[in-house]
Scaffold this motif. Structure first.
Motif, mmCIF file in Angstrom:
data_model
loop_
_atom_site.group_PDB
_atom_site.id
_atom_site.type_symbol
_atom_site.label_atom_id
_atom_site.label_comp_id
_atom_site.label_asym_id
_atom_site.label_seq_id
_atom_site.Cartn_x
_atom_site.Cartn_y
_atom_site.Cartn_z
ATOM 1 N N SER A 145 0.827 -1.203 0.000
ATOM 2 C CA SER A 145 0.000 0.000 0.000
ATOM 3 C C SER A 145 0.862 1.254 0.000
ATOM 4 O O SER A 145 1.736 1.430 0.849
ATOM 5 N N ASN A 146 0.594 2.136 -0.956
ATOM 6 C CA ASN A 146 1.254 3.444 -0.992
ATOM 7 C C ASN A 146 0.211 4.554 -1.051
ATOM 8 O O ASN A 146 0.466 5.632 -1.578
ATOM 9 N N ALA A 147 -0.953 4.271 -0.482
ATOM 10 C CA ALA A 147 -2.059 5.232 -0.546
ATOM 11 C C ALA A 147 -1.714 6.528 0.176
ATOM 12 O O ALA A 147 -2.274 7.584 -0.138
ATOM 13 N N HIS A 148 -0.791 6.466 1.154
ATOM 14 C CA HIS A 148 -0.424 7.651 1.923
ATOM 15 C C HIS A 148 0.668 8.461 1.235
ATOM 16 O O HIS A 148 1.135 9.461 1.772
ATOM 17 N N ARG A 149 1.058 8.083 0.029
ATOM 18 C CA ARG A 149 2.142 8.772 -0.682
ATOM 19 C C ARG A 149 1.549 9.831 -1.622
ATOM 20 O O ARG A 149 1.502 9.659 -2.824
ATOM 21 N N THR A 150 1.112 10.945 -1.057
ATOM 22 C CA THR A 150 0.569 12.017 -1.889
ATOM 23 C C THR A 150 1.684 12.880 -2.469
ATOM 24 O O THR A 150 1.566 13.389 -3.577
ATOM 25 N N LEU A 151 2.760 13.083 -1.705
ATOM 26 C CA LEU A 151 3.965 13.747 -2.180
ATOM 27 C C LEU A 151 5.146 12.814 -1.959
ATOM 28 O O LEU A 151 5.097 11.924 -1.115
ATOM 29 N N HIS A 152 6.218 13.019 -2.719
ATOM 30 C CA HIS A 152 7.427 12.251 -2.486
ATOM 31 C C HIS A 152 8.061 12.712 -1.182
ATOM 32 O O HIS A 152 8.098 13.904 -0.869
ATOM 33 N N GLY A 153 8.572 11.764 -0.420
ATOM 34 C CA GLY A 153 9.328 12.062 0.795
ATOM 35 C C GLY A 153 10.439 11.045 0.907
ATOM 36 O O GLY A 153 10.216 9.849 0.667
ATOM 37 N N ALA A 154 11.639 11.482 1.267
ATOM 38 C CA ALA A 154 12.791 10.585 1.240
ATOM 39 C C ALA A 154 12.624 9.410 2.190
ATOM 40 O O ALA A 154 12.940 8.266 1.834
ATOM 41 N N LEU A 155 12.142 9.650 3.403
ATOM 42 C CA LEU A 155 11.994 8.539 4.351
ATOM 43 C C LEU A 155 10.844 7.636 3.949
ATOM 44 O O LEU A 155 10.981 6.396 3.968
ATOM 45 N N LEU A 156 9.703 8.210 3.590
ATOM 46 C CA LEU A 156 8.559 7.405 3.165
ATOM 47 C C LEU A 156 8.924 6.545 1.956
ATOM 48 O O LEU A 156 8.620 5.344 1.915
ATOM 49 N N ASP A 157 9.584 7.143 0.978
ATOM 50 C CA ASP A 157 9.950 6.395 -0.214
ATOM 51 C C ASP A 157 10.966 5.298 0.115
ATOM 52 O O ASP A 157 10.927 4.214 -0.471
ATOM 53 N N SER A 158 11.863 5.556 1.060
ATOM 54 C CA SER A 158 12.817 4.524 1.482
ATOM 55 C C SER A 158 12.102 3.373 2.178
ATOM 56 O O SER A 158 12.446 2.202 1.980
ATOM 57 N N GLN A 159 11.111 3.688 2.990
ATOM 58 C CA GLN A 159 10.355 2.630 3.676
ATOM 59 C C GLN A 159 9.581 1.770 2.669
ATOM 60 O O GLN A 159 9.537 0.546 2.790
ATOM 61 N N LEU A 160 8.971 2.423 1.671
ATOM 62 C CA LEU A 160 8.266 1.680 0.630
ATOM 63 C C LEU A 160 9.239 0.838 -0.191
ATOM 64 O O LEU A 160 8.970 -0.328 -0.498
ATOM 65 N N LEU A 161 10.386 1.421 -0.533
ATOM 66 C CA LEU A 161 11.370 0.692 -1.332
ATOM 67 C C LEU A 161 11.921 -0.494 -0.556
ATOM 68 O O LEU A 161 12.203 -1.542 -1.147
ATOM 69 N N ALA A 162 12.074 -0.353 0.759
ATOM 70 C CA ALA A 162 12.545 -1.485 1.564
ATOM 71 C C ALA A 162 11.574 -2.660 1.449
ATOM 72 O O ALA A 162 11.993 -3.814 1.289
ATOM 73 N N GLU A 163 10.272 -2.377 1.523
ATOM 74 C CA GLU A 163 9.280 -3.440 1.379
ATOM 75 C C GLU A 163 9.325 -4.035 -0.025
ATOM 76 O O GLU A 163 9.248 -5.260 -0.201
ATOM 77 N N VAL A 164 9.456 -3.182 -1.031
ATOM 78 C CA VAL A 164 9.541 -3.655 -2.416
ATOM 79 C C VAL A 164 10.789 -4.510 -2.612
ATOM 80 O O VAL A 164 10.734 -5.578 -3.230
ATOM 81 N N TRP A 165 11.920 -4.048 -2.085
ATOM 82 C CA TRP A 165 13.179 -4.772 -2.263
ATOM 83 C C TRP A 165 13.103 -6.169 -1.635
ATOM 84 O O TRP A 165 13.536 -7.153 -2.235
ATOM 85 N N LEU A 166 12.554 -6.266 -0.447
ATOM 86 C CA LEU A 166 12.435 -7.571 0.208
ATOM 87 C C LEU A 166 11.500 -8.486 -0.587
ATOM 88 O O LEU A 166 11.766 -9.683 -0.718
ATOM 89 N N ALA A 167 10.415 -7.915 -1.098
ATOM 90 C CA ALA A 167 9.491 -8.724 -1.904
ATOM 91 C C ALA A 167 10.130 -9.144 -3.220
ATOM 92 O O ALA A 167 9.935 -10.264 -3.694
ATOM 93 N N MET A 168 10.911 -8.247 -3.811
ATOM 94 C CA MET A 168 11.492 -8.481 -5.127
ATOM 95 C C MET A 168 12.671 -9.455 -5.080
ATOM 96 O O MET A 168 13.010 -10.086 -6.073
ATOM 97 N N THR A 169 13.286 -9.616 -3.905
ATOM 98 C CA THR A 169 14.482 -10.446 -3.794
ATOM 99 C C THR A 169 14.317 -11.590 -2.807
ATOM 100 O O THR A 169 15.292 -12.179 -2.376
ATOM 101 N N ARG A 170 13.083 -11.878 -2.422
ATOM 102 C CA ARG A 170 12.889 -12.899 -1.396
ATOM 103 C C ARG A 170 13.391 -14.242 -1.897
ATOM 104 O O ARG A 170 12.961 -14.736 -2.936
ATOM 105 N N GLY A 171 14.292 -14.823 -1.140
ATOM 106 C CA GLY A 171 14.956 -16.051 -1.562
ATOM 107 C C GLY A 171 14.074 -17.267 -1.548
ATOM 108 O O GLY A 171 14.357 -18.240 -2.234
ATOM 109 N N GLN A 172 12.966 -17.226 -0.768
ATOM 110 C CA GLN A 172 12.138 -18.425 -0.696
ATOM 111 C C GLN A 172 11.323 -18.652 -1.956
ATOM 112 O O GLN A 172 10.709 -19.690 -2.115
#
Length: 241
Positions: A145-172
């Protein structure tokens, strides 16, 4: 394994034209788990943001006027990223700004302080060729969910990217399936991702957990008036004669 997911907001597109960083966001992962030890800093760039950049991040000159300058926080930033793998979406953009800011303080480029820099955008393009691979598109693809992303923010975008990165590279996931229905897609549209277990943590049972397990097995032995199946499965196999 320590990884830092990071992002910046800036006054414009090119530090060679005098543009500066106005916000830094960093999210720490250790063994692919968020630690909550994040770094978030607003910066006074000593200039206005371009109208296009201001429309993206909304950080006005007035808001930033009492914030520290990069030179004031450079030591803190360098210490935070020391020895980690840095991960950013379109990393070349952020790296060129950090290198420019570090140079102004008499320091070397960002690669002098981290282990390596990984571009999550390039990784996404290798997994999903021909698809949209913006942060918003990847959030949609992985159900984040990125519904709370109305403007870009460095910390918010990093938190979203962290979730994306873990999902995109999950070894299982030995097989990631993402059907590409575009007319220009080649092959069968199925993307295979190589299984990599190197990032999976190995958790050993503690002494208390082993004792509790033994108590449970003893209760099973009593219930069956003998040796429970679990103990038989754990018993060493005799070598053939």
């Amino acid at each position: 394994m320590r990884q830092i997911i990071f992002d910046t907001e800036t006054t414009g597109l090119d530090p060679a034209q005098g543009h500066r960083i106005v916000e830094i966001g960093c999210v720490e992962l250790v063994n692919r788990m968020s630690t909550g030890n994040n770094l978030h800093i607003y910066l006074n760039p000593d200039r206005d943001s371009d109208p296009e950049a201001l429309a993206v991040h909304g950080l006005t000159t007035e808001f930033l006027s009492d914030k520290p300058r990069f030179s004031d926080v450079a030591d803190e930033f360098v210490k935070f990223i020391q020895g980690a793998e840095l991960i950013a979406h379109n990393a070349a953009f952020d790296v060129k700004f950090f290198n420019a800011e570090l140079a102004k303080t008499g320091r070397g480029p960002i690669n002098d302080y981290c282990e390596t820099v990984t571009d999550s955008l390039l990784h996404a393009r290798s997994l999903f060729p021909g698809k949209r691979n913006s942060l918003d598109a990847l959030c949609d693809r992985f159900g984040i969910s990125n519904a709370h992303r109305t403007l870009h923010g460095a910390l918010l975008d990093s938190q979203l990217l962290a979730e994306v990165w873990l999902a995109m590279t999950r070894g299982q996931d030995a097989l990631l399936i993402d059907v590409d229905d575009s007319a220009n897609a080649g092959g069968n549209g199925v993307v295979l991702a190589k299984f990599d277990a190197s990032g999976l943590p190995v958790l050993q049972a503690s002494a208390d957990e082993l004792a509790e397990h033994e108590t449970y097995l003893a209760a099973l032995d009593k219930a069956v008036n003998g040796e429970c199946v679990w103990r038989k499965m754990d018993a060493p196999v005799a070598a053939p004669a």
